[in-house]
Design a protein around this motif. Structure first.
Motif, mmCIF file in Angstrom:
data_model
loop_
_atom_site.group_PDB
_atom_site.id
_atom_site.type_symbol
_atom_site.label_atom_id
_atom_site.label_comp_id
_atom_site.label_asym_id
_atom_site.label_seq_id
_atom_site.Cartn_x
_atom_site.Cartn_y
_atom_site.Cartn_z
ATOM 1 N N UNK A 235 0.812 -1.216 0.000
ATOM 2 C CA UNK A 235 0.000 0.000 0.000
ATOM 3 C C UNK A 235 0.843 1.262 0.000
ATOM 4 N N UNK A 236 2.137 1.140 0.281
ATOM 5 C CA UNK A 236 3.017 2.302 0.277
ATOM 6 C C UNK A 236 2.836 3.230 1.462
ATOM 7 N N UNK B 51 -14.148 -3.390 13.160
ATOM 8 C CA UNK B 51 -12.810 -3.934 13.321
ATOM 9 C C UNK B 51 -12.155 -4.212 11.969
ATOM 10 N N UNK B 52 -12.941 -4.607 10.975
ATOM 11 C CA UNK B 52 -12.385 -4.948 9.670
ATOM 12 C C UNK B 52 -12.305 -3.749 8.726
ATOM 13 N N UNK B 53 -12.845 -2.598 9.114
ATOM 14 C CA UNK B 53 -12.796 -1.435 8.228
ATOM 15 C C UNK B 53 -11.366 -0.986 7.904
ATOM 16 N N UNK B 54 -10.465 -0.824 8.885
ATOM 17 C CA UNK B 54 -9.081 -0.451 8.525
ATOM 18 C C UNK B 54 -8.411 -1.474 7.626
ATOM 19 N N UNK C 277 -7.693 -2.185 0.046
ATOM 20 C CA UNK C 277 -8.131 -1.427 -1.130
ATOM 21 C C UNK C 277 -7.032 -0.497 -1.620
ATOM 22 N N UNK C 278 -6.334 0.164 -0.688
ATOM 23 C CA UNK C 278 -5.220 1.045 -1.073
ATOM 24 C C UNK C 278 -4.116 0.268 -1.766
ATOM 25 N N UNK D 235 -1.299 -1.261 -6.754
ATOM 26 C CA UNK D 235 -0.823 -2.319 -7.645
ATOM 27 C C UNK D 235 -1.328 -2.117 -9.076
ATOM 28 N N UNK D 236 -2.565 -1.669 -9.207
ATOM 29 C CA UNK D 236 -3.097 -1.404 -10.550
ATOM 30 C C UNK D 236 -2.346 -0.252 -11.218
ATOM 31 N N UNK D 237 -2.001 0.772 -10.444
ATOM 32 C CA UNK D 237 -1.227 1.885 -11.008
ATOM 33 C C UNK D 237 0.150 1.417 -11.469
#
Length: 306
Positions: free
Chosen positions: A90-91, A140-143, A149-150, A155-157
């Motif tokens: 995610x950088x 709890x799973x949101x972060x 997702x980040x 990775x797509x970029x």
């Protein structure tokens, strides 16, 4: 029961304040802690100097750090390794660590669960523990979802920028530049996550790190299969002594073909993705416009019979 509600409200507000405080001032604390570690090698801080520090730095921040360290020690090593890879991909390695992500997850679960419980208790007069636990688990799973997702977006970029960078790299090598110089120039011409990783690898090489290890570090930090293919081809070309320009020409063609195939695959998925919006949004509106007048006429004619 009323005392428990007030205690729960106080604990929720405290944890919420700690989360907001760490999000806003967390980076400053990291820098300050590193400076203090260096300064302690030369100077010994007296108790009098320590008491001059603000209450947050003397009490709240040490307690929070002990909580973060304890939570990290209780986490299994397999989960910590998975989080480390995700943070690298995610950088965000300079902003977050595994322990900080886990602490944010834990505290967010407590805050959201307590808020839902208090909200239902104020509205209905009776709190729902099951609903509070459910919202706490989701929070709890949101972060984790955000971090994943980040990483996928990054990775797509990287995957999208690789064919263009290979074209520019091939042209630079054909023009007579060395591979490292061409790689540096190509990274400067194309800013983005891929260029940042290449610059980091080149800095590691300049600092004395092994060349192959520095290039393999790009693979670990990105997690993209195309990068793995490219870096492996570069290392094999150097070991076997083959022409680097020929390898770059081949890799450039392969990566452009893969990008074309991914675009064709995404285009073939569009009709399936458009099916559900058509069914649930466009078709009902069309039915109302087309069949609405007919239904009204039928209702009026049937009503006139009676």
């Amino acid at each position: 029961m009323g005392i428990m509600v007030y205690l729960l409200l106080f604990a929720t507000a405290t944890i919420f304040f700690v989360i907001i405080f760490q999000v806003i001032f967390g980076n400053r604390f990291v820098v300050r802690d590193r400076i203090e570690e260096i300064s302690l090698l030369y100077n010994v801080q007296s108790d009098e100097d320590e008491m001059r520090l603000p209450f947050v730095e003397r009490v709240i921040n040490p307690v929070y750090q002990r909580f973060v360290n304890a939570l990290g020690n209780m986490t299994p090593s397999s989960i910590k390794e998975k989080y480390e890879h995700m943070i690298m991909q995610a950088g965000v390695g300079r902003k977050y660590t595994v322990n900080s992500i886990l602490s944010i997850q834990f505290m967010l679960a407590i805050v959201m669960g307590a808020l839902i419980y208090l909200l239902f208790r104020l509205l209905t007069g009776q709190g729902s523990i099951l609903l509070a636990v459910l919202f706490g688990a989701l929070s709890f799973f949101l972060p984790y979802v955000r971090l994943n997702s980040t990483a996928q977006i990054r990775q797509k970029k990287v995957q999208s920028a690789l064919p263009d960078l290979l074209d520019l790299l091939f042209i630079s090598v054909e023009a007579g530049l060395g591979f490292d110089t061409a790689l540096k120039k190509s990274a400067e011409k194309m800013p983005g996550p891929l260029s940042d990783e290449i610059k980091k690898a080149l800095d590691d090489i300049a600092k004395g790190r092994d060349r192959q290890e520095a290039l393999k570090g790009i693979i670990r930090r990105t997690g993209v299969d195309d990068i793995n293919t490219f870096i492996t081809a570069v290392i094999q070309s150097e070991l076997l002594g083959t022409n680097i320009a020929t390898m770059l020409r081949t890799q450039s063609g392969v990566m452009r073909q893969k990008r074309r195939q991914r675009a064709e695959e995404a285009a073939m998925k569009i009709p399936i993705k458009m099916l559900f919006p058509l069914i649930f949004f466009m078709f009902p509106a069309l039915f109302v416009v087309i069949l609405g007048p007919a239904v009204i006429n039928v209702i009026e004619n049937v009503g006139s019979l009676f």
